[in-house]
Design a protein around this motif. Structure first.
Motif, mmCIF file in Angstrom:
data_model
loop_
_atom_site.group_PDB
_atom_site.id
_atom_site.type_symbol
_atom_site.label_atom_id
_atom_site.label_comp_id
_atom_site.label_asym_id
_atom_site.label_seq_id
_atom_site.Cartn_x
_atom_site.Cartn_y
_atom_site.Cartn_z
ATOM 1 N N GLU A 184 15.749 -9.555 -26.127
ATOM 2 C CA GLU A 184 16.505 -8.296 -26.096
ATOM 3 C C GLU A 184 15.609 -7.145 -25.670
ATOM 4 O O GLU A 184 16.002 -6.278 -24.888
ATOM 5 C CB GLU A 184 17.109 -8.024 -27.474
ATOM 6 N N ASN A 209 20.198 0.621 -22.556
ATOM 7 C CA ASN A 209 19.870 -0.521 -23.407
ATOM 8 C C ASN A 209 18.643 -0.187 -24.240
ATOM 9 O O ASN A 209 17.643 0.307 -23.718
ATOM 10 C CB ASN A 209 19.580 -1.759 -22.553
ATOM 11 N N THR A 255 19.859 -11.144 -37.651
ATOM 12 C CA THR A 255 18.613 -10.725 -37.013
ATOM 13 C C THR A 255 17.374 -11.393 -37.610
ATOM 14 O O THR A 255 16.359 -11.487 -36.947
ATOM 15 C CB THR A 255 18.426 -9.201 -37.140
ATOM 16 N N ASP A 301 14.899 -6.743 -21.887
ATOM 17 C CA ASP A 301 15.952 -6.172 -21.053
ATOM 18 C C ASP A 301 16.237 -4.706 -21.374
ATOM 19 O O ASP A 301 17.161 -4.122 -20.806
ATOM 20 C CB ASP A 301 17.247 -6.973 -21.235
ATOM 21 N N ALA A 302 15.458 -4.121 -22.286
ATOM 22 C CA ALA A 302 15.783 -2.780 -22.779
ATOM 23 C C ALA A 302 15.070 -1.692 -21.991
ATOM 24 O O ALA A 302 13.968 -1.880 -21.484
ATOM 25 C CB ALA A 302 15.411 -2.674 -24.258
ATOM 26 N N ALA A 331 16.270 -1.559 -27.952
ATOM 27 C CA ALA A 331 16.032 -2.670 -28.879
ATOM 28 C C ALA A 331 14.888 -2.310 -29.797
ATOM 29 O O ALA A 331 14.097 -1.396 -29.526
ATOM 30 C CB ALA A 331 15.710 -3.942 -28.105
ATOM 31 N N MET A 390 14.809 -14.122 -29.936
ATOM 32 C CA MET A 390 15.965 -13.312 -29.532
ATOM 33 C C MET A 390 15.602 -11.834 -29.480
ATOM 34 O O MET A 390 16.037 -11.108 -28.580
ATOM 35 C CB MET A 390 17.136 -13.555 -30.487
#
Length: 724
Positions: free
Chosen positions: A220, A122, A175, A223-224, A124, A216
């Motif tokens: 993200e 993951n 985005t 969690d990366a 971001a 957002m």
């Protein structure tokens, strides 16, 4: 000598770590998957990065163009992040590199490595809040802040068109990232649809909190495994007492040669009469009229004083200006107090107006406090420098700036003493050593030469430096100080950390795949006069014309000022047989594109071209540098830094001016060879490179090209290259 404990905590490995292949295996798989070839320098750098992560020892890694340094740091970073179930932050200085990492490198690595890692990688990208469109501001509109110049109907019409584009884009974008809007819009238009962290309502109170682009992006990133960001946000994370970036124990700083300038820029505050008027106008709608009038009167006094002051560095604070800043500070503090605490259940629109007012007036207050404090210590012991910038074209009002003389203490305390850092670039050694940049970063001296191999780790403790009160703490007079990036986003406060007593770092130069002596020539025009202040002399213009003629065009002209670039372009366009573009005639990106597409075209320009041009192939075979790019003698920040070094017994010229020039020269010369087939000449029209005492330091900062001072030799070489 006893080895001290690592700076950063030991990696938190999981049970799956033993199942993940080593860095060498992962790198080989990645190179094979993307169709590349293994490069010795890349392997050496990957091993050094892995060692730094495991040991907690900081690493400065110089890797020339074509080495593949992105993979060299991404592979060990990915392995550590996945094995330890943590986040590694990768910081860059430019949008182009961020996009390369997020749009090309990381997606390909995620696909290639998933079978070996046993899980999906993951990643971001995360930027400061002002880089994302604010849906609440789009819906409710920005505070009315007319500025000088906007009363021009043509300017108003252009601004209106840009704002309409932004509103249309708000319905399409997924985005809200400003960099995805092409073509972009001006800063004035963007301010109508974006908010700072202090203006943000926070996810819990904003009607658009669940669909907020900035929130957002933060979620993200949280969690990366790999989070890509920029040096500015990295600096904000260091400056503030709140988390901006996800918790991490390793940071990779690519384009590290720009770190000091980016951190300095973030830690620079500005104050103008117009900014104070904006704060007074915003407050006037929400508090007692008399209090806002006091601030407005202070704004008018400041405008009058600044209009009368000469531009340049201010070593002494005049009594009138000091009194005005004190009145302004107190008036701003009174306005903050009158605004009072925010209502818990207020209307979002009213709350946004209150946040905007508070943000403006706190910025005014805090900057006034900092400006007054900058003059309290004796000259040799100051930590900030103040200067006045006059905009005689009338486009911007006279503005006071206050900036840190050095950022090494900040970086040492907030970065190097709390996590492991890998700093990398194609240009990190100046004068053959990592020391010049390491000193600016706040790292201690190395015990031995760091060029060419991993150097002995340093255990020298640098001298302690006093630190300015963080912006998030209350000011000394009780006024409310400004929050930071993340305060409006319900950020978590940073836990206290005990500082390490010693820093350890090493340097490594993994070289370059290019054969510089065979592929390039360094030509120093020793016969030319030393550059003066009256523009380019005719003999210099003749030299440029003859070099371009021999090269058949194909020339990037790097000039120390925009005035010199324009003079050369204007005087040579009629004399050359090849198209000549000059920076400012169109957007820089479009000019570079036209330059790359037409092999015979020449492009002249200044600072951004020294570092931002990547044109492999026959379109660029001659780089001309008009003079050694020393900072201007009257540059406020550079001159203050030189004085500070001299006050402590150092050589201010070499530590600041020569280091600045060496870095830019190395970056400029690096434009020549961008692929294995490139050949050409770097021509420096300043004889001081071979005649001055400091010339050896500058020359040893350049790639090891074959060198000549003979104009006939270099013109013949250019003709041969052109013929081929």
């Amino acid at each position: 000598m006893a080895v001290p404990a690592p700076v950063a905590p030991a990696p938190r490995l999981t049970d799956s770590d033993a199942e993940i292949p080593d860095v060498a295996t992962l790198l080989a798989a990645a190179v094979q998957a993307i169709g590349g070839a293994e490069r010795p320098g890349q392997v050496t750098m990957a091993e050094a990065v892995e060692h730094a992560i495991e040991s907690g020892e900081h690493l400065a890694a110089q890797a020339g163009t074509g080495t593949g340094k992105s993979l060299a740091y991404l592979i060990p970073a990915i392995r550590h992040a996945v094995a330890a179930d943590t986040t590694v932050v990768v910081s860059t200085a430019t949008i182009a590199l961020q996009q390369q990492l997020v749009d090309r490198d990381l997606p390909r690595l995620a696909e290639a490595l998933e079978p070996l890692l046993g899980k999906t990688l993951n990643f971001a990208i995360l930027k400061g809040r002002r880089n994302y469109l604010c849906l609440h501001r789009v819906q409710t509109g920005a505070p009315e802040d007319p500025e000088e110049g906007l009363f021009d109907p043509q300017a108003l019409s252009g601004l209106g068109r840009q704002i309409k584009r932004l509103h249309d884009w708000a319905d399409e974008t997924r985005t809200g990232d400003r960099d995805e809007l092409v073509p972009g819009v001006g800063e004035q238009a963007w301010r109508q649809v974006a908010v700072t962290a202090k203006e943000c309502l926070g996810a819990q109170r904003c009607p658009h909190g669940t669909t907020c682009f900035a929130e957002m992006a933060r979620a993200e990133a949280g969690d990366a495994h790999i989070v890509v960001t920029n040096h500015a946000l990295l600096a904000i994370d260091a400056l503030e007492e709140f988390h901006v970036l996800p918790e991490h124990d390793v940071v990779v700083i690519d384009e590290a040669h720009e770190l000091v300038d980016k951190v300095t820029s973030v830690d620079t505050d500005d104050l103008s009469g117009a900014a104070v008027e904006t704060a007074a106008r915003r407050c006037g709608r929400l508090i007692e009229e008399g209090l806002a009038d006091r601030l407005q009167e202070a704004a008018e006094s400041l405008k009058l004083l600044l209009n009368e002051q000469p531009a340049g560095r201010m070593d002494m604070l005049s009594a009138p200006l000091g009194e005005t800043l004190a009145v302004l500070r107190d008036a701003a503090h009174a306005c903050v107090s009158a605004l009072g605490p925010e209502p818990k259940d207020g209307d979002p629109g009213d709350l946004a107006a209150r946040r905007a007012a508070r943000s403006s007036v706190e910025d005014v207050h805090d900057t006034a406090v900092r400006l007054l404090g900058a003059f309290e210590a004796e000259l040799a012991k100051r930590w900030d420098v103040v200067w006045l910038e006059q905009h005689f074209e009338g486009k911007r009002p006279p503005t006071l700036h206050v900036a840190p003389i050095g950022v090494g203490g900040l970086l040492r305390a907030s970065l190097f003493e709390t996590r492991t850092a890998i700093l990398t670039s194609a240009t990190l050694t100046l004068g053959g050593s990592f020391e010049p940049l390491a000193r600016q970063w706040g790292l201690p001296p190395l015990g031995s030469s760091a060029t060419g191999a991993v150097a002995e780790a340093s255990t020298v403790q640098p001298e302690p430096e006093p630190e300015r009160t963080p912006a998030s703490e209350p000011a000394a007079d009780g006024g409310s100080a400004g929050g930071g990036e993340g305060t409006g986003a319900d950020a978590a406060q940073k836990p206290g950390k005990e500082r390490a007593k010693e820093l350890r770092w090493s340097g490594i130069d993994v070289g370059s795949p290019f054969d510089h002596p065979r592929a390039g020539i360094l030509y120093v025009a020793k016969h030319l006069p030393q550059p003066g202040r009256d523009g380019l002399p005719e003999v210099c213009l003749n030299e440029i014309a003859e070099l371009i003629g021999a090269a058949g065009g194909r020339t990037l002209g790097l000039f120390s000022s925009m005035r010199a670039a324009r003079q050369a372009a204007e005087e040579l366009k009629e004399r050359l047989d090849h198209p000549l573009l000059c920076q400012g005639e169109d957007s820089t990106s479009l000019l570079v594109k036209r330059f790359a597409e037409d092999e015979r075209t020449c492009l002249f320009g200044t600072l951004s071209l020294w570092q931002g041009v990547d044109v492999p192939g026959p379109s660029l075979q001659l780089v001309i540098v008009d003079r050694v790019p020393f900072p201007r003698p009257d540059d406020p920040l550079s001159s203050a830094r030189q004085r500070a070094v001299a006050a402590h017994g150092g050589n201010g010229f070499m530590a600041v001016a020569a280091t600045h020039a060496a870095l830019l020269l190395a970056q400029g010369a690096g434009r020549l060879l961008r692929s294995m087939d490139d050949r050409g000449v770097v021509a420096i029209l300043d004889p001081r490179l071979v005649t001055a005492r400091y010339g050896g330091f500058l020359k040893s900062s350049l790639p090891p090209f074959w060198t000549t001072t003979d104009p006939e030799v270099v013109r013949a070489a250019l003709r041969r290259i052109d013929a081929d």
